[in-house]
Design a protein around this motif. Structure first.
Motif, PDB file in Angstrom:
ATOM      1  N   ASN A  48       0.874  -1.168   0.000  1.00  0.00           N
ATOM      2  CA  ASN A  48       0.000   0.000   0.000  1.00  0.00           C
ATOM      3  C   ASN A  48       0.920   1.230   0.000  1.00  0.00           C
ATOM      4  O   ASN A  48       1.817   1.341   0.828  1.00  0.00           O
ATOM      5  CB  ASN A  48      -0.882  -0.064   1.251  1.00  0.00           C
ATOM      6  CG  ASN A  48      -1.725   1.165   1.423  1.00  0.00           C
ATOM      7  OD1 ASN A  48      -1.218   2.271   1.570  1.00  0.00           O
ATOM      8  ND2 ASN A  48      -3.036   0.976   1.416  1.00  0.00           N
ATOM      9  N   ARG A  49       0.701   2.134  -0.959  1.00  0.00           N
ATOM     10  CA  ARG A  49       1.641   3.258  -1.120  1.00  0.00           C
ATOM     11  C   ARG A  49       1.554   4.292  -0.001  1.00  0.00           C
ATOM     12  O   ARG A  49       2.421   5.152   0.100  1.00  0.00           O
ATOM     13  CB  ARG A  49       1.469   3.909  -2.503  1.00  0.00           C
ATOM     14  CG  ARG A  49       1.913   3.002  -3.632  1.00  0.00           C
ATOM     15  CD  ARG A  49       1.969   3.720  -4.961  1.00  0.00           C
ATOM     16  NE  ARG A  49       2.179   2.755  -6.027  1.00  0.00           N
ATOM     17  CZ  ARG A  49       3.378   2.328  -6.442  1.00  0.00           C
ATOM     18  NH1 ARG A  49       4.474   2.796  -5.895  1.00  0.00           N
ATOM     19  NH2 ARG A  49       3.467   1.431  -7.412  1.00  0.00           N
ATOM     20  N   ILE A  50       0.535   4.199   0.848  1.00  0.00           N
ATOM     21  CA  ILE A  50       0.491   5.083   2.015  1.00  0.00           C
ATOM     22  C   ILE A  50       1.263   4.443   3.169  1.00  0.00           C
ATOM     23  O   ILE A  50       2.193   5.038   3.716  1.00  0.00           O
ATOM     24  CB  ILE A  50      -0.973   5.385   2.434  1.00  0.00           C
ATOM     25  CG1 ILE A  50      -1.727   6.131   1.322  1.00  0.00           C
ATOM     26  CG2 ILE A  50      -1.000   6.171   3.749  1.00  0.00           C
ATOM     27  CD1 ILE A  50      -1.239   7.540   1.024  1.00  0.00           C
TER      28      ILE A  50
ATOM     29  N   SER B 267      -0.244  -1.977 -10.953  1.00  0.00           N
ATOM     30  CA  SER B 267       0.248  -1.269  -9.764  1.00  0.00           C
ATOM     31  C   SER B 267       1.445  -0.361 -10.075  1.00  0.00           C
ATOM     32  O   SER B 267       1.856   0.432  -9.244  1.00  0.00           O
ATOM     33  CB  SER B 267       0.602  -2.255  -8.651  1.00  0.00           C
ATOM     34  OG  SER B 267       1.791  -2.947  -8.974  1.00  0.00           O
ATOM     35  N   HIS B 268       1.999  -0.493 -11.298  1.00  0.00           N
ATOM     36  CA  HIS B 268       3.115   0.374 -11.701  1.00  0.00           C
ATOM     37  C   HIS B 268       2.647   1.482 -12.663  1.00  0.00           C
ATOM     38  O   HIS B 268       3.470   2.263 -13.134  1.00  0.00           O
ATOM     39  CB  HIS B 268       4.211  -0.441 -12.394  1.00  0.00           C
ATOM     40  CG  HIS B 268       4.936  -1.372 -11.462  1.00  0.00           C
ATOM     41  ND1 HIS B 268       5.780  -0.923 -10.480  1.00  0.00           N
ATOM     42  CD2 HIS B 268       4.930  -2.723 -11.364  1.00  0.00           C
ATOM     43  CE1 HIS B 268       6.276  -1.971  -9.821  1.00  0.00           C
ATOM     44  NE2 HIS B 268       5.765  -3.071 -10.334  1.00  0.00           N
ATOM     45  N   GLN B 269       1.334   1.495 -12.985  1.00  0.00           N
ATOM     46  CA  GLN B 269       0.825   2.475 -13.956  1.00  0.00           C
ATOM     47  C   GLN B 269       0.600   3.837 -13.285  1.00  0.00           C
ATOM     48  O   GLN B 269      -0.221   3.959 -12.391  1.00  0.00           O
ATOM     49  CB  GLN B 269      -0.489   1.968 -14.578  1.00  0.00           C
ATOM     50  CG  GLN B 269      -1.041   2.898 -15.637  1.00  0.00           C
ATOM     51  CD  GLN B 269      -0.071   3.104 -16.820  1.00  0.00           C
ATOM     52  OE1 GLN B 269       0.304   2.145 -17.484  1.00  0.00           O
ATOM     53  NE2 GLN B 269       0.361   4.338 -17.054  1.00  0.00           N
TER      54      GLN B 269
ATOM     55  N   ILE C 137      10.326   7.988  -2.109  1.00  0.00           N
ATOM     56  CA  ILE C 137       9.065   7.937  -2.864  1.00  0.00           C
ATOM     57  C   ILE C 137       8.509   6.536  -3.026  1.00  0.00           C
ATOM     58  O   ILE C 137       7.356   6.374  -3.400  1.00  0.00           O
ATOM     59  CB  ILE C 137       9.223   8.568  -4.268  1.00  0.00           C
ATOM     60  CG1 ILE C 137      10.468   8.042  -4.985  1.00  0.00           C
ATOM     61  CG2 ILE C 137       9.216  10.090  -4.172  1.00  0.00           C
ATOM     62  CD1 ILE C 137      10.533   8.425  -6.445  1.00  0.00           C
ATOM     63  N   ASP C 138       9.320   5.508  -2.761  1.00  0.00           N
ATOM     64  CA  ASP C 138       8.862   4.152  -3.073  1.00  0.00           C
ATOM     65  C   ASP C 138       9.712   3.160  -2.278  1.00  0.00           C
ATOM     66  O   ASP C 138      10.915   3.372  -2.122  1.00  0.00           O
ATOM     67  CB  ASP C 138       9.052   3.915  -4.587  1.00  0.00           C
ATOM     68  CG  ASP C 138       8.496   2.595  -5.081  1.00  0.00           C
ATOM     69  OD1 ASP C 138       7.557   2.064  -4.455  1.00  0.00           O
ATOM     70  OD2 ASP C 138       9.002   2.100  -6.118  1.00  0.00           O
ATOM     71  N   VAL C 139       9.065   2.119  -1.779  1.00  0.00           N
ATOM     72  CA  VAL C 139       9.808   1.041  -1.098  1.00  0.00           C
ATOM     73  C   VAL C 139       9.323  -0.272  -1.719  1.00  0.00           C
ATOM     74  O   VAL C 139       8.115  -0.515  -1.800  1.00  0.00           O
ATOM     75  CB  VAL C 139       9.542   1.009   0.432  1.00  0.00           C
ATOM     76  CG1 VAL C 139      10.508   0.050   1.127  1.00  0.00           C
ATOM     77  CG2 VAL C 139       9.639   2.401   1.048  1.00  0.00           C
ATOM     78  N   ASN C 140      10.244  -1.090  -2.175  1.00  0.00           N
ATOM     79  CA  ASN C 140       9.890  -2.323  -2.895  1.00  0.00           C
ATOM     80  C   ASN C 140      10.427  -3.542  -2.170  1.00  0.00           C
ATOM     81  O   ASN C 140      11.615  -3.575  -1.819  1.00  0.00           O
ATOM     82  CB  ASN C 140      10.511  -2.308  -4.294  1.00  0.00           C
ATOM     83  CG  ASN C 140      10.063  -1.114  -5.105  1.00  0.00           C
ATOM     84  OD1 ASN C 140       8.872  -0.959  -5.372  1.00  0.00           O
ATOM     85  ND2 ASN C 140      11.000  -0.242  -5.465  1.00  0.00           N
ATOM     86  N   TYR C 141       9.574  -4.553  -2.014  1.00  0.00           N
ATOM     87  CA  TYR C 141      10.064  -5.775  -1.379  1.00  0.00           C
ATOM     88  C   TYR C 141      10.850  -6.621  -2.384  1.00  0.00           C
ATOM     89  O   TYR C 141      10.440  -6.776  -3.529  1.00  0.00           O
ATOM     90  CB  TYR C 141       8.901  -6.612  -0.781  1.00  0.00           C
ATOM     91  CG  TYR C 141       9.521  -7.737   0.001  1.00  0.00           C
ATOM     92  CD1 TYR C 141      10.323  -7.435   1.104  1.00  0.00           C
ATOM     93  CD2 TYR C 141       9.418  -9.057  -0.407  1.00  0.00           C
ATOM     94  CE1 TYR C 141      11.006  -8.432   1.782  1.00  0.00           C
ATOM     95  CE2 TYR C 141      10.085 -10.057   0.275  1.00  0.00           C
ATOM     96  CZ  TYR C 141      10.882  -9.739   1.369  1.00  0.00           C
ATOM     97  OH  TYR C 141      11.563 -10.718   2.029  1.00  0.00           O
TER      98      TYR C 141
HETATM   99 MG   LIG Z   1       7.652   0.346  -6.431  1.00  0.00          MG
END
Ligand SMILES: [Mg+2]
Ligand SMILES: Nc1ncnc2c1ncn2[C@@H]1O[C@H](COP(=O)(O)OP(=O)(O)OP(=O)(O)O)[C@@H](O)[C@H]1O
Ligand SMILES: O=P(O)(O)O[C@H]1[C@H](O)[C@@H](O)[C@H](OP(=O)(O)O)[C@@H](OP(=O)(O)O)[C@H]1O
Ligand SMILES: [Mg+2]
Length: 327
Positions: free
Chosen positions: A95-97, A154-156, A292-296
């Motif tokens: 979730n981006r929040i 989810s990347h759009q 701005i973004d955290v990716n597993y």
């Molecule tokens: Mg990402």
């Protein structure tokens, strides 16, 4: 080192989607790990996990209730075997929040650098959307899918220049202020205590002048993963699609001590060992960094020297020095 420990070999099971497995498990990684006493064993998620061991550690990037149940069952039978990472902790990054909330809660202070996240709000339904001012944002903004589950959708993203562009969106989404950052970002790869930063191409800056001529919205996706991006890392002075110079070679890296401390804080707060985060350097203030973004479990194989970094990490886990791993 005793004779016994010299002979001891460890088995690390990995459960990854086929594409992910192919990119991570390169012969060079198998060799490096093997030289240091580690065998990397593929796990078949279709078969019962409890029948596939023994494992000294499991690393995974698979989701869903069946897989979570498999992990729980394995854990109850093998309580001392670390599972990297816990599905509940990974969930937070979907979730981006919630993925960025953790950054705003970090109690870290640096002499030179400041850090934070761009202003953002969730738009849950279009009918409650009044104006950009009511959201306390100004154009341009970026609409990002609320869910970040690895799907193409989810990347759009959409770069939005005016209210007409905003009205064209479909809720729910996160609306985030667009911050000028010089057309490049930093990707900070974290594998336990190991932290490695690389530079990547990004969206070009938008001046107030340029904004006047931009109308509606512009869709984009996986901008920092475009094919020619890797070339940009190595080649000097190429132009990006907008015709602006992006000379990644001349971009100064943030200090390693700042990034290590930030990564440590995030690792502990998230309870995760394997992730990367994207950082912009604010064009208005070069000491201000925005996450701005955290990716597993990102694409570690893109990182120079990833074989040693991942092997070091595996050894740290086996020696119980990872978050979420108890003595
Ligand atoms: Mg990402
Ligand atoms: N607030 C912002 N201001 C300016 N540019 C941004 C902002 N947010 C994102 N970008 C640009 O858009 C790109 C994609 O955004 P983001 O990293 O959130 O998406 P993602 O699809 O999750 O990326 P990844 O492929 O790393 O998972 C960033 O790498 C950066 O180039
Ligand atoms: O497919 P999802 O779950 O969304 O995860 C992706 C991340 O969002 C990206 O950040 C990874 O690319 P980078 O390693 O370049 O950040 C990307 O790396 P990959 O394409 O090499 O697998 C993925 O890990
Ligand atoms: Mg990103």
């Amino acid at each position: 080192m005793s004779t016994q420990s010299q002979c001891q070999r460890f088995r690390i099971g990995y459960a990854l989607a086929p594409k992910k497995g192919q990119s991570l498990i390169q012969p060079s990684l198998l060799t490096k790990a093997s030289e240091r006493g580690i065998d990397l064993i593929p796990i078949d998620p279709i078969k019962p996990l409890v029948e596939q061991g023994p494992f000294d550690c499991i690393v995974h990037k698979l989701y869903g209730p069946d897989w979570t149940r498999q992990l729980q069952q394995f854990s109850s039978q093998n309580p001392n075997v670390p599972i990297i990472d816990s599905p509940d902790s990974i969930e937070r990054l979907h979730n981006r929040i919630s993925m960025l909330e953790v950054v705003t809660q970090l109690k870290l202070h640096f002499d030179n650098e400041k850090f934070g996240v761009p202003n953002q709000v969730v738009v849950s339904e279009m009918k409650s959307l009044t104006s950009i001012e009511d959201l306390k944002l100004t154009f341009p903004v970026i609409a990002k899918p609320l869910v970040a589950d690895g799907s193409v959708k989810s990347h759009q993203m959409y770069l939005i220049f005016d209210s007409q562009g905003l009205e064209s969106m479909t809720a729910p989404f996160v609306l985030q202020e667009f911050v000028n950052h010089g057309g490049f970002i930093f990707k900070v790869y974290v594998a336990g205590m190991n932290v490695k930063c690389v530079k990547r191409k990004s969206l070009p800056d938008i001046s107030e002048e340029k904004l006047k001529s931009l109308k509606g919205f512009l869709p984009f996706s996986r901008i920092s993963n475009l094919i020619d991006n890797d070339k940009k890392v190595h080649d000097d002075g190429k132009k990006n699609s907008q015709g602006d110079e992006v000379d990644l070679e001349s971009v100064e890296m943030p200090s390693q001590s700042f990034l290590c401390e930030l990564a440590r804080g995030m690792r502990e707060a998230l309870g995760l060992n394997l992730f990367n985060f994207d950082v912009m350097r604010d064009a208005r203030d070069s000491n201000r960094y925005l996450i701005i973004d955290v990716n597993y479990f990102p694409g570690y194989a893109k990182m120079p020297g990833y074989e040693s970094i991942m092997t070091d990490f595996f050894l740290q886990v086996l020696h119980k020095s990872a978050v979420g791993v108890t003595e």
